[in-house]
Design a protein around this motif. Structure first.
Motif, short mmCIF file in Angstrom:
data_model
loop_
_atom_site.label_atom_id
_atom_site.label_comp_id
_atom_site.label_asym_id
_atom_site.label_seq_id
_atom_site.Cartn_x
_atom_site.Cartn_y
_atom_site.Cartn_z
N SER A 43 0.83 -1.22 0.00
CA SER A 43 0.00 0.00 0.00
C SER A 43 0.86 1.25 0.00
O SER A 43 0.46 2.28 -0.56
CB SER A 43 -0.93 0.01 1.22
OG SER A 43 -1.87 -1.03 1.12
N GLN A 87 -6.80 0.86 -0.86
CA GLN A 87 -7.26 -0.27 -0.05
C GLN A 87 -8.48 0.14 0.78
O GLN A 87 -9.40 -0.65 0.96
CB GLN A 87 -6.12 -0.73 0.86
CG GLN A 87 -6.40 -2.00 1.64
CD GLN A 87 -5.13 -2.54 2.33
OE1 GLN A 87 -4.02 -2.05 2.10
NE2 GLN A 87 -5.31 -3.54 3.16
N ASP A 161 -5.46 -1.50 -5.10
CA ASP A 161 -4.95 -2.08 -3.86
C ASP A 161 -6.05 -2.89 -3.18
O ASP A 161 -6.98 -2.34 -2.62
CB ASP A 161 -4.48 -0.94 -2.94
CG ASP A 161 -3.66 -1.47 -1.76
OD1 ASP A 161 -3.55 -2.70 -1.60
OD2 ASP A 161 -3.12 -0.62 -1.01
N GLU A 162 -5.93 -4.19 -3.26
CA GLU A 162 -6.91 -5.12 -2.66
C GLU A 162 -8.34 -4.78 -3.06
O GLU A 162 -9.23 -4.67 -2.23
CB GLU A 162 -6.75 -5.16 -1.13
CG GLU A 162 -5.38 -5.68 -0.72
CD GLU A 162 -5.31 -6.10 0.74
OE1 GLU A 162 -6.35 -6.41 1.32
OE2 GLU A 162 -4.19 -6.11 1.28
MG LIG Z 1 -1.95 -2.79 2.11
#
Ligand SMILES: [Mg+2]
Ligand SMILES: Nc1ncnc2c1ncn2[C@@H]1O[C@H](COP(=O)(O)OP(=O)(O)OP(=O)(O)O)[C@@H](O)[C@H]1O
Length: 241
Positions: A43, A87, A161-162
């Motif tokens: 991240s 994220q 991110d995710e």
């Molecule tokens: Mg992360």
């Protein structure tokens, strides 16, 4: 055809060096996946690329084609074709998605109609898009809304991110398919951070990069995700830690 090149990137956060010489290069239309243990700096890479205050670049470069983007403001980075889906997407009270997209460079013509279509493709109720950005949205709705924004803006490179975290299985499939379609529709380069192989069932990676302790320690094909699922990160830990 464009190239995103990250070279020797060292980034400090809260007085600690988190990225310690990160290298990655990818082309338009490719899907690259970053996997790595919690706290390895994934991240931090996304924040550094977005130009978020507090993420201090010590060294290195990030280029889209021959243009260095590290010195640019977050808005300028977006205008150069970089899109970041965080994220934890933040609430932006008072700002409607339509206005944010226009500010980010989207064509206002037929924008609402396009947003409705894109919402359908990720199975998001389109009335959600009339609320302030991310305000009162569920975790999964936020993730879907990020993909709607991406599809409207059509960036050269999208870092997610995710994006899969918090999505139910149906939404996960729909999001993976939408991202996959982006690679052919406008040759989008997709850089996805994930912990799970599931995202990759319908989003075929060109390459997988394993990150531990702030740098890429292994790069391989889709089979690398199977190795990680089976053996975890132990085989990739630096010898002295
Ligand atoms: Mg992360
Ligand atoms: N703003 C911050 N202030 C203090 N420490 C930070 C900050 N951002 C990141 N860190 C630290 O930097 C390290 C890397 O964090 P990062 O969020 O990049 O990890 P990650 O690889 O994304 O992990 P995860 O898989 O859990 O999302 C962690 O030790 C984290 O605590």
């Amino acid at each position: 055809m464009s190239t995103l090149t990250i070279e020797g990137l060292r980034v400090e956060v809260a007085g600690k060096e988190v990225l310690k010489g990160f290298d990655l290069s990818m082309q338009s239309g490719e899907v690259h996946v970053i996997m790595g243990p919690n706290g390895s700096g994934k991240s931090t890479l996304a924040h550094a690329l977005s130009g978020r205050p507090g993420y201090k670049v010590l060294e290195g470069s990030v280029k889209i084609d021959d243009e260095e983007i590290l010195g640019l403001s977050p808005t300028e980075r977006a205008r150069h074709g970089l899109f970041l889906a965080m994220q934890h997407p933040m609430e932006v009270p008072g700002v409607r998605p339509v206005d944010m997209l226009v500010a980010a460079g989207a064509d206002a013509h037929e924008l609402r109609e396009r947003m409705t279509l894109e919402a359908q493709s990720v199975e998001l109720r389109s009335d959600v898009l009339d609320r302030f950005v991310n305000v009162d949205l569920s975790g999964g709705e936020r993730k879907r809304a990020e993909v709607v924004q991406l599809a409207i803006l059509r960036p050269k490179f999208a870092m997610l991110d995710e994006i899969d975290s918090g999505l139910d299985v149906d939404a996960l499939g729909a999001v993976a398919r939408r991202l996959s379609r982006a690679t052919s529709e406008w040759n989008c380069g997709v850089l996805a951070i994930t912990h799970f192989r599931r995202l990759l069932q319908e989003l075929t990676p060109t390459k997988i990069h394993v990150v531990t302790e702030g740098r890429v320690v292994a790069t391989g094909g889709p089979e690398l995700a199977d190795d990680l699922e089976r053996d975890g990160y132990e085989p990739f830990r630096p010898a002295n830690s």
